[in-house]
Write an enzyme that holds these catalytic residues in place. Structure first.
Site, PDB file in Angstrom:
ATOM      1  N   GLY A 131       0.786  -1.218   0.000  1.00  0.00           N
ATOM      2  CA  GLY A 131       0.000   0.000   0.000  1.00  0.00           C
ATOM      3  C   GLY A 131       0.816   1.264   0.000  1.00  0.00           C
TER       4      GLY A 131
ATOM      5  N   ALA B 217       3.609  -6.771  -9.866  1.00  0.00           N
ATOM      6  CA  ALA B 217       2.533  -5.848  -9.508  1.00  0.00           C
ATOM      7  C   ALA B 217       1.193  -6.376 -10.002  1.00  0.00           C
ATOM      8  CB  ALA B 217       2.807  -4.480 -10.111  1.00  0.00           C
TER       9      ALA B 217
ATOM     10  N   SER C 236      -0.340  -2.196  -8.188  1.00  0.00           N
ATOM     11  CA  SER C 236       0.650  -1.164  -7.855  1.00  0.00           C
ATOM     12  C   SER C 236       1.525  -0.847  -9.070  1.00  0.00           C
ATOM     13  CB  SER C 236       1.529  -1.642  -6.697  1.00  0.00           C
ATOM     14  OG  SER C 236       2.303  -2.756  -7.092  1.00  0.00           O
TER      15      SER C 236
ATOM     16  N   THR D  48       8.211  -6.197  -6.394  1.00  0.00           N
ATOM     17  CA  THR D  48       9.649  -6.426  -6.248  1.00  0.00           C
ATOM     18  C   THR D  48      10.213  -7.161  -7.453  1.00  0.00           C
ATOM     19  OG1 THR D  48       9.546  -6.424  -3.832  1.00  0.00           O
ATOM     20  CG2 THR D  48      11.408  -7.554  -4.830  1.00  0.00           C
TER      21      THR D  48
ATOM     22  N   ASP E 227     -10.340  -7.627   0.969  1.00  0.00           N
ATOM     23  CA  ASP E 227      -9.021  -7.972   1.512  1.00  0.00           C
ATOM     24  C   ASP E 227      -9.197  -8.335   2.981  1.00  0.00           C
ATOM     25  OD1 ASP E 227      -6.355  -8.444   1.436  1.00  0.00           O
ATOM     26  OD2 ASP E 227      -5.735  -6.349   1.455  1.00  0.00           O
TER      27      ASP E 227
END
Length: 514
Positions: free
Chosen positions: A191, A219, A222, A226, A279
């Site tokens: 987030g 992603a 987002s 990583t 979520d």
């Protein structure tokens, strides 16, 4: 080699019942869900009562899959053909014209338990194992998956159910073992744009001799995961054998988790949660811990940013989630520590794969590093070092900073990149626009969600060099014309699209009077 099938109906003496010719369509569905397209006037649909959105069993050459059925009334599919989505064609290994058989899918045994959950019944370990096995086998359509996610969100999982779901998800895929009593890992709740601490943490702890086989995500919503960022520095699509070789030689890796089958149900469930914007805490805990347990972790640090536009928005939410993670981790013998942090603004300067990679290099090389990124990476690495017993309480962050300062972490990172297939240089964007302050003031608030959307509209993460470069932080004093951020894009059109959003959405960075 193809196996031609006539275009005529079931009366043809040359056609086996329920067999059609394959026609790969190059059609991509969310979550790589297999799908087939049949004509509405196809005799098989009529005789078998195969309605649109039915689950059907498709067989070809000794392989079989379950797929969602779509109907076409046009000329996309010729008589005697069946269209296959990209994932369906790949799973079956068929070429155009190959013979494919179609029949009703068998009943889903686990759906009875799921229906009970909708009405408030608790599920035990056997029920969750049955559901997860059916999900991984592709027996759940998107409708079934939505029902599962909704049932576990509207009526939240209790502790026993969360433990059962976690165990079922671990058992559904591969589980790695490293022959060590201490295998460390790190997870960020997310987030927060930027915050690309993972490659730095891996380099630090591996330089100290700890084992950290880091499997990371790409992603979903987002501007970069990583794996997206690391891919601008080294290959990340490694299979289990390659991961083992890298870890055996260097003690750590940073690879894409999708290339290995660790908790495969998790990837499927997450995709549905994103679409539904659900979520739930129980599913989040099961998601995080199942991946780490499957990767062979024994000691885990969870990075939990807290802020009004982060995923965890209040100290109360953080306390509840931290407690749930601790309790479930203990059931599996996983030693876990939660590191809460400031989630009010991005960490680092870059937002987007290549820009975040440049932040990582700046920290590792000690070349004008973003202070907040270096500090947070050392805090997280220090917590892992202490958790693993390599430093006394309160001294881990200082040891991590020392390993960073003396070049050991940078040297280790380069060796990890070479072991993964060779180090790369992150690309530069072709188009940039500097957004400036329209009046004097002080930066009083930053909307992380709008920043992330702006970076995505500029092309991230698909366009590796796209994203944002931050020039100010909370509390920064600015004058009229002071650069606030730079938008990076690979095309003029994407840059214009992002800037139009920035103009329409309102303030992304708020200024107060000094």
């Amino acid at each position: 080699m193809t196996h031609p099938v006539p275009d005529t109906g079931p009366a043809s003496e040359n056609m086996a019942p329920h067999r059609l010719r394959a026609r790969p369509l190059g059609l991509f569905l969310p979550q790589q869900q297999p799908a087939v397209v049949m004509r509405t006037d196809c005799y098989i649909c009529r005789s078998e009562g195969l309605a649109a959105r039915s689950q059907v069993l498709i067989q070809a050459g000794g392989r079989e899959i379950l797929a969602s059925l779509l109907h076409s009334s046009g000329e996309m599919i010729a008589p005697g053909e069946i269209g296959l989505s990209e994932s369906a064609a790949a799973a079956l290994g068929v070429a155009p014209g190959d013979a494919v058989s179609v029949r009703h899918a068998p009943p889903i045994d686990s759906f009875g338990a799921l229906r009970g959950r909708v009405y408030g019944n608790r599920l035990d370990g056997a029920a969750f194992r049955s559901i997860v096995d059916d999900i991984v086998a592709g027996r759940y359509s998107d409708v079934h998956l939505s029902a599962f996610v909704t049932a576990c969100s509207a009526f939240p999982l209790d502790h026993a159910e969360t433990v059962a779901l976690t165990g079922a998800m671990v058992a559904s895929g591969e589980r790695l073992a490293w022959g060590s009593d201490v295998v460390v890992d790190k997870h960020s709740v997310g987030g927060l744009p930027g915050n690309r601490t993972t490659p730095i943490v891996v380099a630090i702890v591996a330089a100290l001799g700890l084992i950290m086989p880091k499997t990371s995500s790409r992603a979903i919503t987002s501007p970069a995961g990583t794996a997206d960022t690391m891919e601008t520095l080294a290959p990340v699509n490694l299979d289990v054998g390659a991961i083992r070789r890298v870890v055996d030689h260097e003690g750590g890796c940073i690879v894409w988790g999708g290339a290995v089958s660790l908790s495969p149900a998790d990837d499927i469930i997450i995709g549905v949660e994103r679409v539904l914007d659900l979520d739930a805490a129980g599913q989040l805990v099961a998601s995080v811990l199942s991946k780490k347990l499957a990767a062979g972790a024994t000691h885990l640090v969870v990075d939990m940013p807290i802020g009004p536009t982060a995923k965890v928005r209040s100290p109360a939410d953080a306390a509840a989630l931290s407690g749930a993670l601790q309790k479930v981790a203990a059931e599996f013998g996983l030693i876990l520590k939660v590191m809460q942090g400031d989630g009010r603004e991005p960490i680092g300067r870059g937002i987007g794969p290549a820009l975040e990679a440049r932040d990582i290099l700046a920290v590792l090389e000690g070349r004008d590093p973003p202070p907040d990124l270096a500090r947070r990476a050392c805090e997280l690495a220090g917590a892992l070092i202490e958790l693993a017993g390599r430093a006394s309480p309160g001294t881990g962050a200082a040891l991590a900073a020392q390993v960073l300062a003396d070049g050991s972490a940078w040297s280790k990172f380069q060796r990890i990149c070479e072991a993964q297939g060779g180090m790369r240089t992150p690309p530069l964007s072709n188009h940039r626009h500097v957004m400036t302050a329209q009046r004097p003031g002080r930066v009083s608030a930053i909307d992380n969600r709008r920043l992330a959307k702006l970076a995505k509209l500029a092309g991230a993460p698909a366009a590796k060099s796209a994203g944002l470069e931050m020039h100010v932080r909370l509390g920064s004093a600015v004058e009229t014309g002071t650069p606030l951020l730079t938008v990076h894009a690979e095309s003029q059109g994407e840059l214009a699209y992002a800037l139009a959003y920035a103009e329409a959405v309102g303030p992304i960075l708020e200024l107060s009077d000094r």
